[in-house]
Scaffold this motif. Structure first.
Motif, PDB file in Angstrom:
ATOM      1  N   UNK A  45       0.705  -1.163  -0.217  1.00 56.26           N
ATOM      2  CA  UNK A  45      -0.154   0.141   0.158  1.00 56.26           C
ATOM      3  C   UNK A  45       1.040   1.242   0.132  1.00 56.26           C
ATOM      4  N   UNK A  46       2.098   1.361  -0.498  1.00 59.14           N
ATOM      5  CA  UNK A  46       2.998   2.368  -0.460  1.00 59.14           C
ATOM      6  C   UNK A  46       2.286   3.715  -1.103  1.00 59.14           C
ATOM      7  N   UNK A  47       1.529   3.375  -2.279  1.00 51.89           N
ATOM      8  CA  UNK A  47       0.985   4.629  -2.959  1.00 51.89           C
ATOM      9  C   UNK A  47       0.069   5.318  -2.221  1.00 51.89           C
ATOM     10  N   UNK A  48      -0.496   4.715  -1.011  1.00 54.93           N
ATOM     11  CA  UNK A  48      -1.589   5.619  -0.193  1.00 54.93           C
ATOM     12  C   UNK A  48      -0.775   6.388   0.660  1.00 54.93           C
ATOM     13  N   UNK A  49       0.601   6.436   0.731  1.00 54.19           N
ATOM     14  CA  UNK A  49       1.244   7.375   1.733  1.00 54.19           C
ATOM     15  C   UNK A  49       1.791   8.549   1.024  1.00 54.19           C
ATOM     16  N   UNK A  50       1.723   8.619  -0.346  1.00 54.05           N
ATOM     17  CA  UNK A  50       2.224   9.545  -1.218  1.00 54.05           C
ATOM     18  C   UNK A  50       1.814  11.074  -0.630  1.00 54.05           C
ATOM     19  N   UNK A  63      11.734  18.521  -1.430  1.00 53.69           N
ATOM     20  CA  UNK A  63      11.772  16.966  -1.855  1.00 53.69           C
ATOM     21  C   UNK A  63      10.577  16.936  -2.922  1.00 53.69           C
ATOM     22  N   UNK A  64      11.043  15.557  -3.405  1.00 54.68           N
ATOM     23  CA  UNK A  64       9.728  14.911  -4.461  1.00 54.68           C
ATOM     24  C   UNK A  64       9.462  13.625  -3.971  1.00 54.68           C
ATOM     25  N   UNK A  65       8.250  13.305  -4.131  1.00 57.05           N
ATOM     26  CA  UNK A  65       7.804  12.110  -3.699  1.00 57.05           C
ATOM     27  C   UNK A  65       7.007  11.532  -4.966  1.00 57.05           C
ATOM     28  N   UNK A  66       7.441  10.142  -5.397  1.00 60.59           N
ATOM     29  CA  UNK A  66       6.680   9.307  -6.421  1.00 60.59           C
ATOM     30  C   UNK A  66       6.281   8.265  -5.772  1.00 60.59           C
ATOM     31  N   UNK A  67       5.139   7.621  -6.155  1.00 56.62           N
ATOM     32  CA  UNK A  67       4.724   6.394  -5.855  1.00 56.62           C
ATOM     33  C   UNK A  67       4.127   5.557  -6.877  1.00 56.62           C
ATOM     34  N   UNK A  68       4.393   4.161  -7.296  1.00 52.95           N
ATOM     35  CA  UNK A  68       3.859   3.332  -8.048  1.00 52.95           C
ATOM     36  C   UNK A  68       3.815   2.079  -7.637  1.00 52.95           C
ATOM     37  N   UNK A  69       3.273   1.103  -8.118  1.00 53.57           N
ATOM     38  CA  UNK A  69       3.433  -0.176  -8.087  1.00 53.57           C
ATOM     39  C   UNK A  69       3.943  -0.933  -6.950  1.00 53.57           C
ATOM     40  N   UNK A  92       9.827   8.707   8.335  1.00 48.70           N
ATOM     41  CA  UNK A  92       9.979   7.533   8.669  1.00 48.70           C
ATOM     42  C   UNK A  92       8.942   7.040   9.886  1.00 48.70           C
ATOM     43  N   UNK A  93       8.565   7.864  10.763  1.00 49.34           N
ATOM     44  CA  UNK A  93       7.631   7.714  11.715  1.00 49.34           C
ATOM     45  C   UNK A  93       6.221   7.540  11.108  1.00 49.34           C
ATOM     46  N   UNK A  94       6.014   8.231  10.048  1.00 43.74           N
ATOM     47  CA  UNK A  94       4.760   8.162   9.413  1.00 43.74           C
ATOM     48  C   UNK A  94       4.516   6.739   8.690  1.00 43.74           C
ATOM     49  N   UNK A  95       5.967   6.468   7.790  1.00 45.56           N
ATOM     50  CA  UNK A  95       5.926   5.194   6.811  1.00 45.56           C
ATOM     51  C   UNK A  95       5.772   3.807   7.710  1.00 45.56           C
TER      52      UNK A  95
END
Length: 104
Positions: A45-50, A63-69, A92-95
């Protein structure tokens, strides 16, 4: 740096990175940033944290954040290490869903 992440023997993330500023003016390489970081988060579910991670960017840290697959990759740049370290601890606390960071 050549970072490879495999899951069950299959390559799921490959990040070759070369920084060579020997022939560049200091402002041309990373906009003068002296601290850089990459966070790679691989989870179903990594994309949900983007969007949440994007909103955590503090003033003074770009910073830039990408999320996919099933992957989330954050690239961050700052003029000094301290604000970047603090910002990454929040990410990291959130992730890690509030779990404490490992001692390093």
């Amino acid at each position: 740096d050549d970072r490879q992440v495999r899951r069950d023997g299959k390559l799921v993330l490959w990040e070759p990175l070369t920084l060579d500023a020997t022939h560049l003016a200091p402002r041309a390489c990373l906009g003068g940033a002296r601290a850089i970081a990459t966070v790679a988060f691989l989870a179903p579910d990594a994309e949900a944290a983007r969007d949440t991670v994007r909103r955590l960017a503090p003033e003074g840290v770009d910073w830039a954040v990408s999320a996919w697959d099933g992957k989330l990759v954050l690239r961050a740049f700052a003029p000094d290490a301290q604000p970047l370290k603090h910002a990454l601890a929040q990410v990291l606390h959130v992730l890690r869903e509030g779990a404490p960071l490992p001692r390093v």
